[in-house]
Design a protein around this motif. Structure first.
Motif, PDB file in Angstrom:
ATOM      1  N   GLY A 173       0.824  -1.041  -0.102  1.00 42.80           N
ATOM      2  CA  GLY A 173      -0.235   0.096   0.031  1.00 42.80           C
ATOM      3  C   GLY A 173       0.794   1.146   0.008  1.00 42.80           C
ATOM      4  O   GLY A 173       2.136   1.202   0.290  1.00 42.80           O
ATOM      5  N   VAL A 216     -10.140   5.708  -2.526  1.00 46.72           N
ATOM      6  CA  VAL A 216      -8.949   4.870  -1.978  1.00 46.72           C
ATOM      7  C   VAL A 216      -8.555   3.781  -3.067  1.00 46.72           C
ATOM      8  O   VAL A 216      -7.725   3.164  -3.268  1.00 46.72           O
ATOM      9  CB  VAL A 216      -8.665   4.615  -0.766  1.00 46.72           C
ATOM     10  N   GLN A 265      -3.840  -2.817   1.723  1.00 43.86           N
ATOM     11  CA  GLN A 265      -4.562  -2.035   2.543  1.00 43.86           C
ATOM     12  C   GLN A 265      -4.794  -0.607   2.144  1.00 43.86           C
ATOM     13  O   GLN A 265      -3.648  -0.264   1.574  1.00 43.86           O
ATOM     14  CB  GLN A 265      -4.376  -2.519   3.734  1.00 43.86           C
ATOM     15  N   ARG A 266      -5.638  -0.195   2.308  1.00 48.10           N
ATOM     16  CA  ARG A 266      -5.855   1.535   2.319  1.00 48.10           C
ATOM     17  C   ARG A 266      -6.711   1.800   3.664  1.00 48.10           C
ATOM     18  O   ARG A 266      -7.341   1.057   4.265  1.00 48.10           O
ATOM     19  CB  ARG A 266      -6.929   1.846   0.992  1.00 48.10           C
ATOM     20  N   SER A 326      -0.813   4.207   4.844  1.00 47.63           N
ATOM     21  CA  SER A 326      -1.953   3.620   4.593  1.00 47.63           C
ATOM     22  C   SER A 326      -2.037   2.451   5.862  1.00 47.63           C
ATOM     23  O   SER A 326      -2.939   1.303   5.727  1.00 47.63           O
ATOM     24  CB  SER A 326      -2.011   2.630   3.457  1.00 47.63           C
ATOM     25  N   ALA A 333      -9.431   0.262   7.979  1.00 50.43           N
ATOM     26  CA  ALA A 333      -8.529  -0.156   6.697  1.00 50.43           C
ATOM     27  C   ALA A 333      -9.911  -0.916   5.888  1.00 50.43           C
ATOM     28  O   ALA A 333     -10.667  -1.741   6.461  1.00 50.43           O
ATOM     29  CB  ALA A 333      -7.349  -1.125   6.972  1.00 50.43           C
ATOM     30  N   ASN A 349       0.248  -1.210  -5.490  1.00 47.14           N
ATOM     31  CA  ASN A 349      -1.164  -0.685  -5.437  1.00 47.14           C
ATOM     32  C   ASN A 349      -1.814  -1.619  -5.055  1.00 47.14           C
ATOM     33  O   ASN A 349      -3.014  -1.479  -4.563  1.00 47.14           O
ATOM     34  CB  ASN A 349      -1.208  -0.082  -6.717  1.00 47.14           C
TER      35      ASN A 349
END
Length: 546
Positions: A304, A542, A430-431, A308, A485, A401
């Motif tokens: 990520g 996101v 994850q974001r 993040s 997340a 990404n």
């Protein structure tokens, strides 16, 4: 003392320590026990209010203009942590951090000629109100005496009470606002202050231009940095007690045209979430992730962008694996939180101590689990693979990404496909999204065209319901409270290992993961939006198109 012992369950040795400091410094006991972290301000105020049967007043309940009592000086109120709230005829209502302070009660009663009616408030709230309402001309004069070219005077100024109070109040306000970062940015006419709250920067009350040098220098002194060096960036950290519990701050300075810019990352160990559920894992993902951690060896990656939450997820994994029969070691840049039972080390490029050299030395320390802050280069990747092949569990992060993109990235670094396919256990992407305030979120029916474009499944006569932010006093009008997340996880099974062996590209790996039932970032986010945990707009912000 009996209240602290009975209501706050404070050990006798802690009380003795507080009494000793009280005798040495002359500070009031309420200041000492919270400054030393023996009890939080919330717990102390609650214990006093319950025992003395007095009303407990929050800062939000303070009147817009606190009753100014000219007969009582601001220094006295600040020293005794007492604040007149209103005057009702022959009665003056006073908020007190320590309502048992007879000297303060009698002093205010004598000066005003009125009977004092006590209520309880947090000491920090009282301090903030006094700073706001009783700001004196003398304090302003001290602040205006700054000469940036005079280092000796600057050293003296950073020790002056107004500067110390300004910095302490700044940090306390950021903690109260649940900020993750404090940004101080000097401009031509002010010192701009911004807090990062729930991932977004918000402007706060700026400081006058005369405060630029002393405030920055005070922070540098607290963080152990060189106040004479203003041409080069510096990094440091400091620890202090805020609201009765310890806060770590990571400090970074950088030169700018109008002075030094400062960013302070707030690391609140008391609010560190180290279990998967609090991070946003659902039951299925938690079972998959913990299943991967249960393997005796291999590599687990978290991917990520910066900010993040990757390191927090790795800390949660370490906490799950931390047991007396295992040796855990980390190499980080920098160390964000101290973990009990884990040997933690920080990179130092100045002496050649990098991720790769540290990881190589770790192998001679007989570890079971090693966490590498980031796999940045081919050398670190190769050593990590060799460590996994020799029976170690490796946890690390990678800047890609998507989860599928991590495989391609490692292959591009020169890791042989047959080695990677045999050691890679799982990849988690994850974001962070903002969590909706549960007190004011509002349900609504989403636009059918958007539902169709996103491919959201629904019954023929059903319109999917999502939630949007409204804003209330609980969330300070933002509509959001905290962050969580959204994830996608790929477990490397036999079929996936076969794709890696044949150097499949990112799209092929992502397609195979989807066919195997693994959820994407967007799908996980949409599920959380339908559950009312976050807003659909946050997910779309996101998570890119599948």
């Amino acid at each position: 003392m009996a209240i602290l012992r009975r209501e706050a369950a404070m050990p006798e040795e802690a009380l003795a320590r507080a009494r000793l400091v009280e005798a040495e410094t002359g500070e009031t006991l309420d200041k000492i026990v919270t400054r030393l972290g023996l009890i939080s301000e919330d717990a102390l105020a609650g214990a006093l209010a319950r025992t003395l049967e007095l009303p407990l007043v929050e800062a939000a309940d303070f009147p817009a203009e606190t009753a100014t009592v000219p007969e009582v000086s601001a220094p006295f109120l600040r020293d005794r942590r007492a604040l007149p709230l209103r005057i009702d005829g022959a009665v003056v209502v006073v908020a007190m951090a320590n309502p048992l302070d007879r000297e303060a009660v009698e002093g205010i009663a004598f000066a005003t000629g009125r009977r004092v009616e006590r209520c309880v408030a947090r000491g920090g709230d009282i301090d903030a109100a006094i700073d706001r309402l009783y700001r004196t001309d003398a304090a302003i004069e001290v602040e205006d005496e700054v000469d940036e070219g005079d280092l000796e005077r600057l050293k003296d100024l950073v020790s002056d009470a107004p500067v110390i109070r300004a910095v302490n109040r700044l940090i306390a306000d950021a903690v109260d606002a649940r900020a993750s970062d404090i940004h101080l940015e000097p401009t031509e006419d002010r010192l701009a202050v911004r807090f990062r709250i729930d991932g977004l920067l918000r402007d706060m009350l700026s400081k006058p231009p005369a405060m630029r040098a002393p405030v920055v220098s005070r922070i540098k002194v607290m963080a152990g940095l060189n106040i004479a060096e203003r041409r080069l960036p510096q990094d440091g950290r400091l620890r202090l007690t805020v609201r009765g519990h310890e806060i770590d701050l990571r400090v970074a300075t950088a030169p700018s045209i109008h002075g030094e810019s400062v960013v302070m990352r707030i690391l609140d160990r008391a609010n560190l979430a180290l279990d998967p559920k609090s991070l946003g894992f659902d039951a299925d993902l938690e079972a998959q992730f913990l299943g991967a951690l249960a393997q005796p060896h291999g590599i687990i990656l978290v991917t990520g962008p910066t900010g993040s939450g990757k390191t927090t997820t790795l800390y949660a994994a370490l906490a799950h694996l931390n047991a007396p029969e295992r040796k855990l070691m980390t190499i980080e840049d920098p160390i964000e939180y101290r973990l009990s039972g884990v040997v933690q080390s920080q990179v130092n490029p100045a002496i050649g101590y990098s991720f790769s050299s540290a990881l190589r030395s770790f192998l001679r320390q007989d570890p079971d689990v090693m966490m590498v802050g980031e796999i940045r280069d081919a050398e670190t990747a190769q050593i990590a693979v060799q460590a996994a092949l020799t029976g170690h569990m490796i946890l690390s992060t990678l800047h890609t990404n998507t989860a599928a993109g991590a495989v391609t990235r490692l292959l591009d670094m020169g890791v042989e496909p047959f080695l990677l396919s045999s050691v890679l256990t799982g990849v988690l992407a994850q974001r962070l999204v903002r969590r909706l305030c549960p007190h004011c979120r509002e349900p609504y029916a989403a636009d059918p065209a958007l539902i169709e474009r996103l491919g959201i499944s629904a019954a023929p006569d059903e319109t999917p319901v999502f939630y949007r932010p409204i804003g209330c006093p609980s969330c300070k009008g933002s509509g959001y409270s905290g962050r969580m997340a959204v994830f996608e996880f790929i477990r490397i099974d036999r079929d996936m290992a076969g794709l890696i062996l044949h150097r499949a590209d990112t799209r092929a790996i992502a397609a195979a993961a989807a066919a195997a039932g693994y959820s994407t970032l967007r799908a996980d986010g949409i599920a959380k939006a339908r559950a009312g945990l976050t807003a659909l707009e946050e997910v779309l912000r996101v998570a890119s198109e599948d």
